[in-house]
Design a protein around this motif. Structure first.
Motif, PDB file in Angstrom:
ATOM      1  N   LEU A  27     -19.423 123.472  46.417  1.00  0.00           N
ATOM      2  CA  LEU A  27     -20.507 122.542  46.739  1.00  0.00           C
ATOM      3  C   LEU A  27     -21.167 122.000  45.471  1.00  0.00           C
ATOM      4  O   LEU A  27     -21.602 120.845  45.443  1.00  0.00           O
ATOM      5  CB  LEU A  27     -21.553 123.216  47.634  1.00  0.00           C
ATOM      6  N   LEU A  28     -21.229 122.808  44.431  1.00  0.00           N
ATOM      7  CA  LEU A  28     -21.799 122.344  43.165  1.00  0.00           C
ATOM      8  C   LEU A  28     -20.969 121.238  42.531  1.00  0.00           C
ATOM      9  O   LEU A  28     -21.476 120.451  41.738  1.00  0.00           O
ATOM     10  CB  LEU A  28     -21.950 123.514  42.184  1.00  0.00           C
ATOM     11  N   THR A  29     -19.702 121.161  42.881  1.00  0.00           N
ATOM     12  CA  THR A  29     -18.844 120.093  42.367  1.00  0.00           C
ATOM     13  C   THR A  29     -18.850 118.879  43.300  1.00  0.00           C
ATOM     14  O   THR A  29     -18.051 117.968  43.134  1.00  0.00           O
ATOM     15  CB  THR A  29     -17.393 120.572  42.174  1.00  0.00           C
ATOM     16  N   GLU A  30     -19.740 118.899  44.270  1.00  0.00           N
ATOM     17  CA  GLU A  30     -19.946 117.806  45.236  1.00  0.00           C
ATOM     18  C   GLU A  30     -18.752 117.604  46.163  1.00  0.00           C
ATOM     19  O   GLU A  30     -18.498 116.495  46.633  1.00  0.00           O
ATOM     20  CB  GLU A  30     -20.320 116.514  44.525  1.00  0.00           C
ATOM     21  N   ILE A  31     -18.031 118.673  46.441  1.00  0.00           N
ATOM     22  CA  ILE A  31     -16.913 118.589  47.372  1.00  0.00           C
ATOM     23  C   ILE A  31     -17.415 118.673  48.809  1.00  0.00           C
ATOM     24  O   ILE A  31     -16.829 118.119  49.719  1.00  0.00           O
ATOM     25  CB  ILE A  31     -15.862 119.675  47.070  1.00  0.00           C
ATOM     26  N   GLY A  32     -18.516 119.350  49.035  1.00  0.00           N
ATOM     27  CA  GLY A  32     -19.037 119.519  50.387  1.00  0.00           C
ATOM     28  C   GLY A  32     -19.581 118.228  50.959  1.00  0.00           C
ATOM     29  O   GLY A  32     -20.090 117.368  50.242  1.00  0.00           O
ATOM     30  N   SER A  33     -19.456 118.101  52.273  1.00  0.00           N
ATOM     31  CA  SER A  33     -20.020 116.920  52.930  1.00  0.00           C
ATOM     32  C   SER A  33     -20.540 117.303  54.308  1.00  0.00           C
ATOM     33  O   SER A  33     -20.119 118.292  54.903  1.00  0.00           O
ATOM     34  CB  SER A  33     -18.968 115.812  53.051  1.00  0.00           C
ATOM     35  N   ARG A  34     -21.470 116.511  54.789  1.00  0.00           N
ATOM     36  CA  ARG A  34     -22.042 116.686  56.120  1.00  0.00           C
ATOM     37  C   ARG A  34     -22.143 115.301  56.736  1.00  0.00           C
ATOM     38  O   ARG A  34     -22.759 114.404  56.166  1.00  0.00           O
ATOM     39  CB  ARG A  34     -23.421 117.337  56.010  1.00  0.00           C
ATOM     40  N   ASP A  35     -21.526 115.128  57.913  1.00  0.00           N
ATOM     41  CA  ASP A  35     -21.573 113.816  58.549  1.00  0.00           C
ATOM     42  C   ASP A  35     -22.886 113.667  59.339  1.00  0.00           C
ATOM     43  O   ASP A  35     -23.658 114.625  59.437  1.00  0.00           O
ATOM     44  CB  ASP A  35     -20.334 113.569  59.419  1.00  0.00           C
ATOM     45  N   PRO A  36     -23.167 112.487  59.862  1.00  0.00           N
ATOM     46  CA  PRO A  36     -24.437 112.260  60.578  1.00  0.00           C
ATOM     47  C   PRO A  36     -24.656 113.210  61.763  1.00  0.00           C
ATOM     48  O   PRO A  36     -25.793 113.476  62.144  1.00  0.00           O
ATOM     49  CB  PRO A  36     -24.322 110.817  61.057  1.00  0.00           C
ATOM     50  N   GLN A  37     -23.583 113.739  62.341  1.00  0.00           N
ATOM     51  CA  GLN A  37     -23.718 114.677  63.460  1.00  0.00           C
ATOM     52  C   GLN A  37     -23.920 116.110  62.977  1.00  0.00           C
ATOM     53  O   GLN A  37     -24.048 117.026  63.780  1.00  0.00           O
ATOM     54  CB  GLN A  37     -22.479 114.621  64.371  1.00  0.00           C
ATOM     55  N   GLY A  38     -23.921 116.322  61.665  1.00  0.00           N
ATOM     56  CA  GLY A  38     -24.139 117.650  61.096  1.00  0.00           C
ATOM     57  C   GLY A  38     -22.875 118.451  60.860  1.00  0.00           C
ATOM     58  O   GLY A  38     -22.929 119.597  60.434  1.00  0.00           O
ATOM     59  N   LYS A  39     -21.713 117.853  61.105  1.00  0.00           N
ATOM     60  CA  LYS A  39     -20.440 118.545  60.899  1.00  0.00           C
ATOM     61  C   LYS A  39     -20.120 118.587  59.408  1.00  0.00           C
ATOM     62  O   LYS A  39     -20.264 117.594  58.710  1.00  0.00           O
ATOM     63  CB  LYS A  39     -19.333 117.826  61.659  1.00  0.00           C
ATOM     64  N   THR A  40     -19.677 119.749  58.935  1.00  0.00           N
ATOM     65  CA  THR A  40     -19.390 119.929  57.517  1.00  0.00           C
ATOM     66  C   THR A  40     -17.903 120.169  57.287  1.00  0.00           C
ATOM     67  O   THR A  40     -17.151 120.390  58.235  1.00  0.00           O
ATOM     68  CB  THR A  40     -20.159 121.141  56.956  1.00  0.00           C
ATOM     69  N   ASN A  41     -17.513 120.135  56.025  1.00  0.00           N
ATOM     70  CA  ASN A  41     -16.132 120.441  55.666  1.00  0.00           C
ATOM     71  C   ASN A  41     -16.031 121.832  55.040  1.00  0.00           C
ATOM     72  O   ASN A  41     -15.116 122.124  54.293  1.00  0.00           O
ATOM     73  CB  ASN A  41     -15.561 119.379  54.719  1.00  0.00           C
ATOM     74  N   PHE A  42     -16.989 122.697  55.370  1.00  0.00           N
ATOM     75  CA  PHE A  42     -16.968 124.055  54.830  1.00  0.00           C
ATOM     76  C   PHE A  42     -17.573 125.041  55.827  1.00  0.00           C
ATOM     77  O   PHE A  42     -18.330 124.657  56.711  1.00  0.00           O
ATOM     78  CB  PHE A  42     -17.734 124.131  53.506  1.00  0.00           C
ATOM     79  N   LEU A  43     -17.184 126.298  55.679  1.00  0.00           N
ATOM     80  CA  LEU A  43     -17.756 127.389  56.461  1.00  0.00           C
ATOM     81  C   LEU A  43     -18.005 128.546  55.518  1.00  0.00           C
ATOM     82  O   LEU A  43     -17.089 128.994  54.824  1.00  0.00           O
ATOM     83  CB  LEU A  43     -16.809 127.833  57.580  1.00  0.00           C
ATOM     84  N   ILE A  44     -19.251 129.006  55.485  1.00  0.00           N
ATOM     85  CA  ILE A  44     -19.596 130.187  54.696  1.00  0.00           C
ATOM     86  C   ILE A  44     -19.435 131.400  55.596  1.00  0.00           C
ATOM     87  O   ILE A  44     -20.035 131.474  56.665  1.00  0.00           O
ATOM     88  CB  ILE A  44     -21.037 130.100  54.156  1.00  0.00           C
ATOM     89  N   VAL A  45     -18.594 132.330  55.156  1.00  0.00           N
ATOM     90  CA  VAL A  45     -18.294 133.527  55.941  1.00  0.00           C
ATOM     91  C   VAL A  45     -18.974 134.737  55.302  1.00  0.00           C
ATOM     92  O   VAL A  45     -18.877 134.933  54.089  1.00  0.00           O
ATOM     93  CB  VAL A  45     -16.768 133.760  56.005  1.00  0.00           C
ATOM     94  N   ASP A  46     -19.668 135.506  56.129  1.00  0.00           N
ATOM     95  CA  ASP A  46     -20.219 136.777  55.674  1.00  0.00           C
ATOM     96  C   ASP A  46     -19.868 137.847  56.699  1.00  0.00           C
ATOM     97  O   ASP A  46     -19.114 137.588  57.640  1.00  0.00           O
ATOM     98  CB  ASP A  46     -21.727 136.690  55.424  1.00  0.00           C
ATOM     99  N   SER A  47     -20.412 139.036  56.534  1.00  0.00           N
ATOM    100  CA  SER A  47     -20.048 140.149  57.415  1.00  0.00           C
ATOM    101  C   SER A  47     -20.475 139.921  58.863  1.00  0.00           C
ATOM    102  O   SER A  47     -19.952 140.564  59.773  1.00  0.00           O
ATOM    103  CB  SER A  47     -20.661 141.454  56.899  1.00  0.00           C
ATOM    104  N   LYS A  48     -21.405 139.004  59.099  1.00  0.00           N
ATOM    105  CA  LYS A  48     -21.895 138.730  60.449  1.00  0.00           C
ATOM    106  C   LYS A  48     -21.155 137.580  61.134  1.00  0.00           C
ATOM    107  O   LYS A  48     -21.398 137.297  62.295  1.00  0.00           O
ATOM    108  CB  LYS A  48     -23.392 138.416  60.405  1.00  0.00           C
ATOM    109  N   THR A  49     -20.263 136.920  60.419  1.00  0.00           N
ATOM    110  CA  THR A  49     -19.533 135.787  60.992  1.00  0.00           C
ATOM    111  C   THR A  49     -18.456 136.302  61.939  1.00  0.00           C
ATOM    112  O   THR A  49     -17.576 137.054  61.522  1.00  0.00           O
ATOM    113  CB  THR A  49     -18.873 134.934  59.888  1.00  0.00           C
ATOM    114  N   PRO A  50     -18.522 135.894  63.216  1.00  0.00           N
ATOM    115  CA  PRO A  50     -17.506 136.358  64.161  1.00  0.00           C
ATOM    116  C   PRO A  50     -16.118 135.823  63.806  1.00  0.00           C
ATOM    117  O   PRO A  50     -15.968 134.677  63.383  1.00  0.00           O
ATOM    118  CB  PRO A  50     -17.950 135.784  65.507  1.00  0.00           C
ATOM    119  N   GLN A  51     -15.103 136.670  63.974  1.00  0.00           N
ATOM    120  CA  GLN A  51     -13.733 136.272  63.678  1.00  0.00           C
ATOM    121  C   GLN A  51     -13.337 135.066  64.518  1.00  0.00           C
ATOM    122  O   GLN A  51     -12.609 134.190  64.050  1.00  0.00           O
ATOM    123  CB  GLN A  51     -12.771 137.428  63.922  1.00  0.00           C
ATOM    124  N   SER A  52     -13.836 134.998  65.742  1.00  0.00           N
ATOM    125  CA  SER A  52     -13.501 133.867  66.615  1.00  0.00           C
ATOM    126  C   SER A  52     -13.995 132.547  66.022  1.00  0.00           C
ATOM    127  O   SER A  52     -13.317 131.525  66.126  1.00  0.00           O
ATOM    128  CB  SER A  52     -14.081 134.067  68.014  1.00  0.00           C
TER     129      SER A  52
END
Length: 85
Positions: free
Chosen positions: A32-57
């Protein structure tokens, strides 16, 4: 002339492709610091941050969604997360 036009169209399409990212907070933040991340007007992004609480599904659903995007040129995913799915 046809060859030049064909190459131009191919390179034009390649420039419109995005990098999609599924990773831990540090990995995604770096991209994201290299400006690769994006968010469209509907809030959809091109990234997902995964941590221990993120469901596998959610990870699996996001993976399928990202690879089916017509503008997905590269999907970057941490090895540990890839092994989970």
């Amino acid at each position: 002339k046809k060859e030049k036009k064909k190459n131009y169209l191919k390179s034009s399409t390649l420039r419109n492709l995005k990098i999609y990212i599924i990773g831990d907070e540090d990995t995604v933040a770096g991209f994201l610091l290299t400006e690769i991340g994006s968010r469209d007007p509907q809030g959809k992004t091109n990234f997902l941050i995964v941590d221990s609480k993120t469901p596998q599904s959610l990870i699996e659903e996001t993976f399928r969604d990202f690879i089916n995007q017509p503008d997905c040129g590269i999907l970057m995913i941490n090895q540990a997360i890839a092994e989970e799915i």
